[in-house]
Design an enzyme around this catalytic site. Structure first.
Site, PDB file in Angstrom:
ATOM      1  N   HIS A   3       0.810  -1.201  -0.131  1.00  0.00           N
ATOM      2  CA  HIS A   3       0.148   0.116  -0.218  1.00  0.00           C
ATOM      3  C   HIS A   3       0.826   1.238  -0.284  1.00  0.00           C
ATOM      4  O   HIS A   3       2.020   1.053   0.524  1.00  0.00           O
ATOM      5  CB  HIS A   3      -0.920  -0.037   1.104  1.00  0.00           C
ATOM      6  N   ASP A  15      -7.889  -5.303   0.435  1.00  0.00           N
ATOM      7  CA  ASP A  15      -8.511  -6.520  -0.716  1.00  0.00           C
ATOM      8  C   ASP A  15      -7.895  -7.746  -0.594  1.00  0.00           C
ATOM      9  O   ASP A  15      -8.501  -8.716  -1.445  1.00  0.00           O
ATOM     10  CB  ASP A  15      -8.001  -5.631  -2.058  1.00  0.00           C
TER      11      ASP A  15
HETATM   12  N1  ACO Z   1       4.331  -7.622  -4.599  1.00  0.00           N
HETATM   13  C1  ACO Z   1       5.502  -7.733  -4.925  1.00  0.00           C
HETATM   14  N2  ACO Z   1       6.202  -6.545  -4.621  1.00  0.00           N
HETATM   15  C2  ACO Z   1       5.593  -5.438  -4.357  1.00  0.00           C
HETATM   16  C3  ACO Z   1       4.436  -5.332  -4.402  1.00  0.00           C
HETATM   17  C4  ACO Z   1       3.380  -6.684  -4.394  1.00  0.00           C
HETATM   18  N3  ACO Z   1       2.268  -6.637  -4.262  1.00  0.00           N
HETATM   19  N4  ACO Z   1       3.905  -4.112  -3.968  1.00  0.00           N
HETATM   20  C5  ACO Z   1       5.098  -3.317  -3.854  1.00  0.00           C
HETATM   21  N5  ACO Z   1       6.343  -4.180  -4.162  1.00  0.00           N
HETATM   22  C6  ACO Z   1       7.686  -3.764  -4.399  1.00  0.00           C
HETATM   23  C7  ACO Z   1       7.931  -2.922  -5.684  1.00  0.00           C
HETATM   24  O1  ACO Z   1       8.223  -3.950  -6.680  1.00  0.00           O
HETATM   25  C8  ACO Z   1       8.883  -1.911  -5.130  1.00  0.00           C
HETATM   26  O2  ACO Z   1      10.033  -2.667  -5.235  1.00  0.00           O
HETATM   27  P1  ACO Z   1      11.601  -1.970  -5.490  1.00  0.00           P
HETATM   28  O3  ACO Z   1      11.514  -0.719  -4.487  1.00  0.00           O
HETATM   29  O4  ACO Z   1      12.720  -2.873  -5.178  1.00  0.00           O
HETATM   30  O5  ACO Z   1      11.584  -1.379  -6.849  1.00  0.00           O
HETATM   31  C9  ACO Z   1       8.642  -1.483  -3.622  1.00  0.00           C
HETATM   32  O6  ACO Z   1       7.780  -2.837  -3.345  1.00  0.00           O
HETATM   33  C10 ACO Z   1       7.668  -0.338  -3.587  1.00  0.00           C
HETATM   34  O7  ACO Z   1       6.346  -0.516  -4.383  1.00  0.00           O
HETATM   35  P2  ACO Z   1       5.843   0.761  -5.129  1.00  0.00           P
HETATM   36  O8  ACO Z   1       5.205   0.195  -6.504  1.00  0.00           O
HETATM   37  O9  ACO Z   1       6.827   1.712  -5.510  1.00  0.00           O
HETATM   38  O10 ACO Z   1       4.892   1.306  -4.142  1.00  0.00           O
HETATM   39  P3  ACO Z   1       3.715   2.140  -4.480  1.00  0.00           P
HETATM   40  O11 ACO Z   1       3.278   2.771  -3.183  1.00  0.00           O
HETATM   41  O12 ACO Z   1       3.932   3.041  -5.694  1.00  0.00           O
HETATM   42  O13 ACO Z   1       2.453   1.027  -4.833  1.00  0.00           O
HETATM   43  C11 ACO Z   1       0.663  -0.332  -4.733  1.00  0.00           C
HETATM   44  C12 ACO Z   1       1.533   0.637  -3.976  1.00  0.00           C
HETATM   45  C13 ACO Z   1       0.267   0.014  -5.997  1.00  0.00           C
HETATM   46  C14 ACO Z   1      -0.542  -0.575  -3.678  1.00  0.00           C
HETATM   47  C15 ACO Z   1       1.611  -1.878  -4.680  1.00  0.00           C
HETATM   48  O14 ACO Z   1       1.824  -2.291  -3.584  1.00  0.00           O
HETATM   49  C16 ACO Z   1       0.595  -2.698  -5.659  1.00  0.00           C
HETATM   50  O15 ACO Z   1       1.031  -2.617  -6.927  1.00  0.00           O
HETATM   51  N6  ACO Z   1       0.044  -3.706  -4.718  1.00  0.00           N
HETATM   52  C17 ACO Z   1      -0.740  -4.733  -5.395  1.00  0.00           C
HETATM   53  C18 ACO Z   1      -1.887  -4.066  -5.959  1.00  0.00           C
HETATM   54  C19 ACO Z   1      -3.119  -3.945  -4.928  1.00  0.00           C
HETATM   55  O16 ACO Z   1      -3.116  -4.765  -3.792  1.00  0.00           O
HETATM   56  N7  ACO Z   1      -3.499  -2.692  -4.822  1.00  0.00           N
HETATM   57  C20 ACO Z   1      -4.388  -2.570  -3.842  1.00  0.00           C
HETATM   58  C21 ACO Z   1      -4.109  -0.994  -3.127  1.00  0.00           C
HETATM   59  S1  ACO Z   1      -5.225  -1.037  -1.634  1.00  0.00           S
HETATM   60  C22 ACO Z   1      -6.623  -0.069  -2.369  1.00  0.00           C
HETATM   61  O17 ACO Z   1      -6.443   0.510  -3.476  1.00  0.00           O
HETATM   62  C23 ACO Z   1      -7.796  -0.130  -1.786  1.00  0.00           C
END
Ligand code: ACO
Length: 434
Positions: free
Chosen positions: A311, A368
């Site tokens: 998140h 979720d």
């Molecule tokens: N699985 C694996 N790796 C992940 C995940 C994941 N679900 N989420 C983040 N990471 C990693 C990224 O690859 C990144 O790694 P790095 O630093 O080595 O490049 C690091 O963690 C940070 O991730 P970002 O994408 O920069 O974080 P951001 O804050 O932009 O994204 C998000 C947050 C979109 C929720 C992301 O965690 C994600 O895609 N999760 C899966 C989708 C999801 O569950 N979304 C629901 C959000 S809650 C809602 O909307 C109600």
């Protein structure tokens, strides 16, 4: 809205030989913010923050999140207490008005919402314009936007009463639209709202009753539906809420603004994650395949992410996921279902929470992760999951839209950019182009 942020100090920004003093503002909780509004005028420099990781777009008094502590408050009240003790309509009143309603206030509010549950009969024509296999989010987005054609005077931006009616209409009509989209997609006759039922029961009835059979649903299931709505009601300046505020900042019609929010919510990084999460759990299929998927999530060359994990704001845990996990158990127990997907989810959560990759990146299950399991057990197809989220979030969107219109500092939202395209050049005739 009365602005309450306080000037608590000054930040000095030095660019080359020049320094600029910028005020620091503090709200009632959370990190302070440096007011950069005058920076461009003073220095000719913009700030650069794609994805808004360090940018407050507004002052707000509605919802507070402390991502480090896993805290979520609606108007100061913890989400866990509201999910346990309140109802969705009461939470809606709270989010819009700032205080929990007294008995009579709540009665008037509930009555008003109930009076607006029906759709104008011509709205039915919009549904018939869609293909039967259209995604329900497409139908909801289009139909909510279409309501602007039915309620098109612009009084909502200036007059309190007209604005209240628009707010009540949206909260009342969203379940009817959502259920209609579902019925249309499964080819069943639509079911009109029943005003003697509670908000959640009425919605379940509109989705699952058919003229041929009597439909009854247990109080546990109604309560679970209501809790899911409470958990999704608001989440401060997330992508879809910011979209609604941005659309509304131009003075646009509220139904059109909510359609913009629905469009934004649809994406798999936002509201679409619960659908993506359940699909992922089904794809994993058996507990022994979990390590394979964990490895894929960690592999930088693989675009796969563990859906329902991570998140932007919560870097401890998502408090909604704990409530949702409990709701999942309550619903599966009530329906006497032994869904193997729940076992996979629990095992996946356990393994991921111990894995160095997820621990070091502070990736925890979000709301979720479990909501798909519950909604599936309630009988909703995955394509409806984001629709339910949109239904509940409409309350947050419209509260934030209302707050924005009442904020004396509000201006049209207009971000700037760092342009890196072609520099100025002259038009070439077609035969002169290289
Ligand atoms: N699985 C694996 N790796 C992940 C995940 C994941 N679900 N989420 C983040 N990471 C990693 C990224 O690859 C990144 O790694 P790095 O630093 O080595 O490049 C690091 O963690 C940070 O991730 P970002 O994408 O920069 O974080 P951001 O804050 O932009 O994204 C998000 C947050 C979109 C929720 C992301 O965690 C994600 O895609 N999760 C899966 C989708 C999801 O569950 N979304 C629901 C959000 S809650 C809602 O909307 C109600």
């Amino acid at each position: 809205m009365e602005n309450k942020i306080k000037n608590t100090g000054t930040a000095t920004v030095t660019i080359g030989k020049d320094s600029y003093d910028l005020p620091i503002y503090q709200g009632s909780m959370g990190a302070p913010g440096i007011d950069v509004r005058s920076l461009y005028k003073q220095s000719g420099h913009f700030t650069f923050d794609p994805g808004y990781t360090s940018t407050c777009s507004t002052e707000s008094q509605i919802t507070f999140i402390n991502g480090g502590e896993g805290q979520l408050l609606y108007r100061g009240y913890p989400i866990e207490q509201l999910a346990e003790k309140s109802t969705f309509l009461e939470v809606a009143y709270l989010l819009i008005n700032g205080e929990l309603p007294k008995r009579e206030e709540f009665q008037n509010f509930s009555e008003s919402i109930t009076k607006h549950t029906m759709l104008h009969d011509s709205v039915e024509n919009f549904f018939h314009g869609f293909r039967r296999d259209a995604h329900p989010m497409a139908m909801v987005c289009g139909t909510v936007g279409a309501l602007s054609g039915f309620y098109h005077d612009d009084a909502h931006t200036t007059k309190d009463e007209a604005r209240d009616i628009a707010i009540h209409r949206l909260i009342a009509k969203m379940p009817t639209i959502a259920a209609r989209a579902y019925k249309y997609s499964v080819g069943q006759p639509h079911v009109y709202p029943t005003n003697s039922m509670s908000y959640a029961e009425n919605f379940l009835n509109m989705c699952f009753s058919v003229p041929a059979e009597k439909y009854t649903v247990s109080p546990t299931i109604i309560r679970a539906m209501d809790k899911i709505f409470i958990l999704h009601a608001d989440h401060e300046q997330n992508a879809s809420t910011s979209t609604v505020r941005l659309a509304g900042s131009s003075g646009a019609n509220p139904y059109a603004c909510i359609a913009a929010g629905v469009a934004c919510l649809w994406g798999p990084s936002h509201g679409g994650a619960n659908e993506a999460c359940l699909n992922m759990l089904r794809e994993i299929g058996t507990v022994d395949r979990i390590p394979e998927f964990i490895a894929r999530a960690k592999d930088k060359s693989d675009p796969f992410r563990l859906m329902g994990f991570g998140h932007r704001v919560y870097k401890n845990f998502d408090p909604r996921s704990r409530v949702m996990q409990k709701v999942a158990h309550e619903v599966l127990d009530e329906l006497d279902l032994n869904d193997p997907i729940l076992d996979i989810a629990k095992e996946l959560e356990k393994i991921a929470l111990e894995d160095e990759y997820f621990v070091s990146k502070k990736l925890y299950p979000n709301v979720d992760f479990y909501s798909g399991i519950v909604l599936n057990a309630l009988g909703f197809p995955t394509s409806m999951f984001t629709v339910l989220f949109a239904l509940a979030r409409t309350v947050g969107w419209i509260s934030q839209w209302n707050e924005m219109l009442e904020d004396p500092t509000q201006r049209i939202g207009r971000p700037r950019q760092l342009y890196s395209g072609a520099v100025s050049r002259d038009y070439l005739d077609v035969d002169d182009r290289a």
